[in-house]
Motif scaffolding. Structure first.
Motif: not given
Length: 808
Positions: A426-431
């Motif tokens: 999730g953090a990678t997608v929203l980075a």
């Protein structure tokens, strides 16, 4: 097609992943149980009934009684083709050298085992000196001990030290006594070996033996005799299987992650090229197929290279696994077809999975992109990506709550791992959406490199959020995994130790040293509260699973109650634990005065009477028995620990430690293997993270050469330009480390909450900062090198020769 420079990063990542997968699967395929040398000459072996236990419990089989052993041996000896039926009796016996057990004996299960002399026929063992033992007090020992025939030796047994005379020597670990002595020391038997005549076929003999044994055991031949390998070897082999499986799974996951990030960055760099293809008539489907074809080529070539490297490294890794304790000494690497074929297929599959998202993004590039001079990102992340990222974060938070409320430590660890994986994804997608706020939060450190340069660093990170996010993604994954796994292992270890200390009411603990346990004589000398464990089996035919193994503790009720703070009696009285009685936990669903039957270690059915019921967490086992009952039915049972209030002189086979040290080292061997496994996993992920950061920065440097030369034309010195690129690299690593650390700490906090609820004590959060610092430092070092060196090289050209252009 992709240029060599652009495809190099993906090629390296896939090749490393396939190398690890190939080596791990080859080692997994080689992890077959080995036939013990002691039984190698027995073409057919009859084993007692299996215990109804999970595959990873490594419980012993249910033994035959002395009467049943004699009956089976007699009937099996009469099977056509059988020249001899030999029961293999095993008991505890350990030779003392200079008054103490040898330093290496405690590390090998067969080194502290005794057998009857007739058992040597099953392995073809021959004397190298002296004569066989023929009466009580005579023994044959391993010549590695340095003893000679005719010399006295002291054997440490469950009863205590006993004097013997050496009559012969063999080239094998363990001790061998007269068969009559072995019968008294090991009345329960689990193995009967059959020596088969040369003219007889093992298959026919085995079939006839099955008719004799029926359901009271199983008959093994050929490679099936590997089921008889020592339990310690089986457990070590199982641990190695978990390590290799986890390594292969992590390699596959991280490879997909890293390659996906590499392809995403490549597509972002090629927007103008892809726009030009669209402008001359290429359809989105054609662009998507082109990117898939490029990934397939990279995956296939990298897969072949990784397969060759993995096959070459497998023997080296196999020896390393044996040295560190993840595989038994009998482990050998074998090359099987299925790991080779499967590993080769992993490369293309990983590449295609990783390029899926990038190919969709490439297909959406519009023809207008070909006319743009600047590569500045024009569009924020789409709604679908935001929705996906939010869903992953919510899933991770939900799994974290599951971790905090789980009653089982294994379930909590699984929930935590899945939670962090979801949060990392999730953090990678929203980075890209998070980079801006994080950079603004880090405004003061970003300004430090110097006025205009600091402004360029911040502006570049904010305007090129996709590029920043792509470079930060592998750092995020690496730091999150390192913090979570290392912190989870250390926190769990500390929590279990704190729970043990909280349950014990003693100042000191006597524990075995160079021996698997303490003898009765040693326990008597201490005068403390002792635990005498043995394995028993439920004899109720209606119980499921059948032959369920249980850990019984032989205790003195008064001293055990005084040393156990956690003891809570629900019904009955612990004072009545004497004679043929038993104390059971609540989960056994029995009441005081009810009968309870067990099969003991000598194979006999023991009828007991329930005298008390305690809570499930009151005892470190499944049930309590009087110490005298355990000793009567298990002559080889050894005391695992003795709790004393004051420091005393330890016996020859023991040492004394304070309660805190005892609690910390209670699972020292397992903790060591777990920590080595943890470091291996962190090493794999950190290596991938470093490779991914280096690859992405090298590709970014190639696209920014013109940009840097333009900055030189604007008046910046070479030193300032180097400051710019290194500050950008450091900022990206810092962003990834902050996001990864935040994600991991969410998981660790939930783990701590769950452990505190399970242990009933306060649990401190333990994070090995040296490991985390090493991981972040490695990523930072490679980021600085792979950004500064290409920039320094490009600045050797005169700035006026550079084309003018702006590259994000």
């Amino acid at each position: 097609m992709l240029s060599i420079r652009r495809s190099a990063g993906a090629f390296v990542a896939v090749a490393i992943g396939v190398t690890l997968v190939a080596a791990a699967t080859l080692l997994l395929a080689s992890g077959r149980p080995q036939v013990p040398d002691r039984l190698a000459h027995a073409a057919v072996v009859v084993q007692s009934p299996e215990a109804g236990a999970p595959a990873d419990s490594f419980a012993p089989t249910r033994p035959w009684s002395a009467a049943r052993t004699a009956e089976l041996t007699s009937r099996l000896a009469g099977v056509p083709g059988v020249t001899a039926a030999v029961p293999d009796r095993t008991f505890y016996a350990q030779a003392l050298v200079d008054g103490r057990p040898p330093a290496t004996d405690g590390q090998r299960e067969d080194a502290h085992q005794g057998h009857g002399w007739s058992s040597t026929r099953l392995g073809g063992l021959r004397l190298v000196a002296g004569e066989p033992p023929r009466r009580a007090g005579e023994v044959v020992v391993d010549r590695a001990l340095g003893l000679r025939p005719g010399r006295p030796v002291t054997l440490l047994t469950a009863a205590g030290p006993q004097p013997y005379t050496v009559t012969g020597l063999v080239d094998a670990p363990g001790v061998y006594v007269a068969d009559e002595v072995a019968t008294a020391l090991a009345p329960g038997v689990r193995t009967i070996g059959l020596l088969v005549a040369s003219r007889a076929g093992p298959g026919e003999v085995a079939e006839a033996a099955r008719g004799v044994v029926g359901g009271d055991g199983r008959v093994l031949t050929g490679g099936g005799r590997g089921a008889l390998e020592p339990r310690e070897d089986a457990r070590t082999r199982w641990i190695g299987m978990q390590v290799l499986t986890a390594t292969a799974a992590l390699a596959g996951f991280v490879t997909v992650f890293v390659v996906a990030s590499t392809f995403a960055f490549t597509v972002a760099q090629r927007r103008r090229e892809l726009g030009l293809l669209r402008a001359i008539g290429a359809t989105p489907r054609q662009v998507r197929h082109m990117v898939h074809a490029e990934a397939l080529v990279v995956g296939a070539t990298a897969g072949l290279a990784g397969l060759l490297a993995g096959a070459t490294l497998a023997p080296v890794l196999g020896r390393l696994l044996v040295d560190v304790g993840f595989e038994p000494a009998t482990f050998q690497v074998r090359y099987e077809p299925w790991p080779v074929a499967g590993s080769f297929a992993v490369g293309p599959v990983i590449a295609l999975l990783a390029v899926w998202s990038a190919s969709r993004r490439a297909a959406r590039v519009r023809p207008l992109e070909a006319l743009r001079e600047a590569a500045v990102e024009q569009r924020p992340i789409g709604r679908l990506r935001v929705a996906t990222g939010v869903l992953l974060v919510v899933t991770g938070v939900a799994l974290s709550l599951g971790t905090a409320t789980s009653d089982e430590a294994r379930d909590a660890a699984t929930f935590a791992l899945y939670a962090v994986m979801a949060l990392v994804a999730g953090a990678t997608v929203l980075a890209p959406a998070v980079v801006g706020p994080v950079v603004r939060m880090l405004r003061w450190p970003v300004r430090r490199p110097g006025g205009a340069i600091g402004m360029l660093v911040r502006a570049g990170a904010v305007t090129a959020t996709r590029r920043t996010a792509s470079i930060a993604a592998p750092v995020l994954l690496t730091v999150a995994f390192a913090v979570l796994v290392s912190g989870m292992v250390r926190t769990t270890t500390a929590a279990y130790a704190a729970g043990r200390v909280d349950k014990v009411n003693a100042g000191w603990v006597v524990v075995p040293d160079r021996a698997p346990g303490l003898s009765d004589r040693a326990v008597a000398a201490t005068g403390g509260a002792a635990l005498l464990p043995t394995t028993v089996f439920e004899s109720d035919p209606t119980s499921l699973p059948e032959n369920r193994p249980l850990t019984a503790l032989g205790v003195d009720p008064a001293s055990f109650a005084a040393a156990n703070r956690a003891l809570t009696v629900v019904a009955g009285s612990l004072d009545d634990l004497r004679g043929d009685t038993v104390v059971l936990p609540v989960s056994a669903n029995r009441q005081p005065s009810e009968p309870y039957a067990l099969v003991s270690a000598d194979g006999e059915v023991v009828s007991l009477r329930v005298v008390a019921v305690v809570t499930d967490d009151s005892i470190p086992g499944d049930l309590l028995l009087p110490r005298s009952v355990v000793r009567a039915h298990d002559p080889s049972a050894l005391t695992s620990a003795v709790y004393v209030q004051d420091r005393i002189d330890p016996p020859v086979e023991g040492r004394i430690v304070d309660v805190s040290a005892w609690a910390a080292e209670a699972d020292r061997a397992e903790d060591r293997l777990v920590w080595l496994f943890t470091l291996l996993m962190i090493g794999v992920s950190a290596g991938y993270g470093a490779v991914a950061v280096a690859n992405t920065l090298l590709m970014a440097a190639a696209g920014r050469a013109a940009d840097l030369r333009l900055i030189r034309l604007a008046g910046a010195t070479r030193r300032q330009v180097i400051w710019l690129v290194t500050a950008e690299a450091a900022l990206v690593v810092l962003i990834g480390a902050l996001l990864g650390g935040t994600v991991a700490f969410v998981g660790l906090l939930s783990i701590r909450a769950g452990l505190a609820a399970q242990a009933g004590v306060a649990v401190d959060l333990v994070v090995p900062w040296s490991v985390v610092g090493g991981v972040v430092g490695l990523c930072l070092l490679l980021a600085l090198l792979t950004s500064a060196l290409p920039a320094w090289r490009s600045l050797h050209h005169h700035p006026t020769r550079s084309p003018v252009g702006i590259v994000g």
